[in-house]
Scaffold this motif. Sequence first.
Motif, short mmCIF file in Angstrom:
data_model
loop_
_atom_site.label_atom_id
_atom_site.label_comp_id
_atom_site.label_asym_id
_atom_site.label_seq_id
_atom_site.Cartn_x
_atom_site.Cartn_y
_atom_site.Cartn_z
N ASP A 23 -12.18 -5.98 -6.05
CA ASP A 23 -11.68 -5.50 -4.80
C ASP A 23 -10.91 -4.02 -5.11
N ARG A 44 -9.85 -1.90 -3.11
CA ARG A 44 -8.22 -1.61 -2.63
C ARG A 44 -7.25 -2.09 -3.48
N ARG A 45 -7.51 -3.16 -4.34
CA ARG A 45 -6.47 -3.77 -5.04
C ARG A 45 -6.46 -3.04 -6.68
#
Length: 154
Positions: free
Chosen positions: A76, A78-79
Amino acid sequence: MKADGIIAYNKRNEAPPIGVDKYFAPTCVREHSYRYDSYDAKYETLKYTRPKECKGCPLADDTLCQKVIKIKKTIDLRRYPAPARGSKTWKKLYKERTSVERVNAYLKEYFQLNNVRYRSGELAKVHVDLLCLLFNASKLAVDRINTKLNDKAA
């Protein structure tokens, strides 16, 4: 460019994650956050090491608590940016990014950078470069005036 986005996290109506802290670092069984150690560019993994609180823990020798956890950032994006969220490097990069965004907003608002209308990109680039030069010159002049006023007051 192979650059990672250093942006604040937006939950987007997601459920709270299980097994990670607010910076998405993994946690042990007793909910202590693992510490960000390094980033391996070859395998694109973030390396987290065991928390200091787990040194005297009876579960430290068990398979439940690992010494090192590696997480691929491609899980991910974004994380898991390349300096991990919550680390000193990430916070420093985030401060730099927000300061640049403030300058961009200032240029758009007060120097009409939103209203650049030229047919060629070269003229638009010259216009933007002149606005940046003007902005830097005005900030330099304001800083010099403020230092003179502060010296007189002292």
